[in-house]
Design a protein around this motif. Structure first.
Motif, PDB file in Angstrom:
ATOM      1  N   LYS A 299     -26.866  24.172  20.294  1.00 38.87           N
ATOM      2  CA  LYS A 299     -26.173  24.138  21.591  1.00 38.87           C
ATOM      3  C   LYS A 299     -24.765  24.739  21.476  1.00 38.87           C
ATOM      4  O   LYS A 299     -24.315  25.427  22.383  1.00 38.87           O
ATOM      5  CB  LYS A 299     -26.085  22.703  22.093  1.00 38.87           C
ATOM      6  N   ALA A 300     -24.093  24.466  20.387  1.00 41.18           N
ATOM      7  CA  ALA A 300     -22.718  24.959  20.227  1.00 41.18           C
ATOM      8  C   ALA A 300     -22.663  26.443  19.854  1.00 41.18           C
ATOM      9  O   ALA A 300     -21.705  27.121  20.194  1.00 41.18           O
ATOM     10  CB  ALA A 300     -22.003  24.125  19.162  1.00 41.18           C
ATOM     11  N   LEU A 301     -23.670  26.928  19.148  1.00 42.20           N
ATOM     12  CA  LEU A 301     -23.651  28.315  18.675  1.00 42.20           C
ATOM     13  C   LEU A 301     -24.207  29.330  19.659  1.00 42.20           C
ATOM     14  O   LEU A 301     -23.978  30.525  19.522  1.00 42.20           O
ATOM     15  CB  LEU A 301     -24.436  28.438  17.351  1.00 42.20           C
ATOM     16  N   MET A 302     -24.924  28.855  20.653  1.00 42.00           N
ATOM     17  CA  MET A 302     -25.537  29.767  21.612  1.00 42.00           C
ATOM     18  C   MET A 302     -24.688  29.876  22.870  1.00 42.00           C
ATOM     19  O   MET A 302     -24.145  28.901  23.349  1.00 42.00           O
ATOM     20  CB  MET A 302     -26.946  29.302  21.983  1.00 42.00           C
ATOM     21  N   PHE A 303     -24.595  31.081  23.398  1.00 36.46           N
ATOM     22  CA  PHE A 303     -23.863  31.285  24.658  1.00 36.46           C
ATOM     23  C   PHE A 303     -24.812  31.172  25.812  1.00 36.46           C
ATOM     24  O   PHE A 303     -25.941  31.499  25.779  1.00 36.46           O
ATOM     25  CB  PHE A 303     -23.187  32.664  24.677  1.00 36.46           C
TER      26      PHE A 303
END
Length: 161
Positions: A157-161
């Motif tokens: 969730k944090a690494l994907m835009f």
């Protein structure tokens, strides 16, 4: 006194992943996240390398840069007995203000664990107002209270835009 690695970064970086200080294993191997039970590279391989293990550190670095990620640690130097973040003393922080000015495309900070966030906040709290950031569960093997799948989900969730 342990010294951190130079940042793994290029001009295309959009997300900076921030650790505390390399572990004893990482320092000996001269590689970020070198402990075999650290989940970091397994997470990266799952998300960005078709779940295929990397053959060496050069493949890992190439994957990080190809996906507009960057790596650096909070501390330039510190005193520490062993690898535990709780043993860190006499911290000398890295210069994140200069790094972030030099790489203006970075728009998100990801902290690999609570201790990483606490150290960054202590030395660079003013920068937190300028960037979107996520404090994620540590990938360290000492933080095994969460399953790999749960860590993977949060990191994704944090690494994907």
């Amino acid at each position: 006194m342990p010294q951190c690695f130079p940042p793994l970064i290029d001009n295309n970086a959009k997300i900076l992943i921030i650790g505390t200080m390399p572990s004893v294993k990482s320092l000996a191997a001269e590689e970020y996240y070198a402990h075999p039970r650290n989940a970091f590279w397994k997470i990266i391989a799952t998300l960005f390398n078709n779940s295929t293990d990397f053959s060496d550190f050069s493949e890992k670095k190439a994957c990080i840069l190809a996906h507009h990620l960057a790596l650096w640690d909070n501390l330039k130097y510190c005193e520490r007995n062993g690898s535990l973040d709780s043993n860190i003393k006499n911290m000398i922080p890295n210069d994140f203000e200069s790094l972030l000015k030099k790489y203006p495309h970075i728009c998100r900070l990801i902290f690999n664990g609570q201790k990483s966030f606490q150290i960054f906040k202590r030395f660079h709290s003013e920068l937190l107002e300028k960037y979107q950031y996520f404090v994620l569960p540590s990938t360290s093997p000492t933080h095994a209270s969460l399953s790999f799948d749960k860590k993977l989900s949060l990191w994704q969730k944090a690494l994907m835009f």
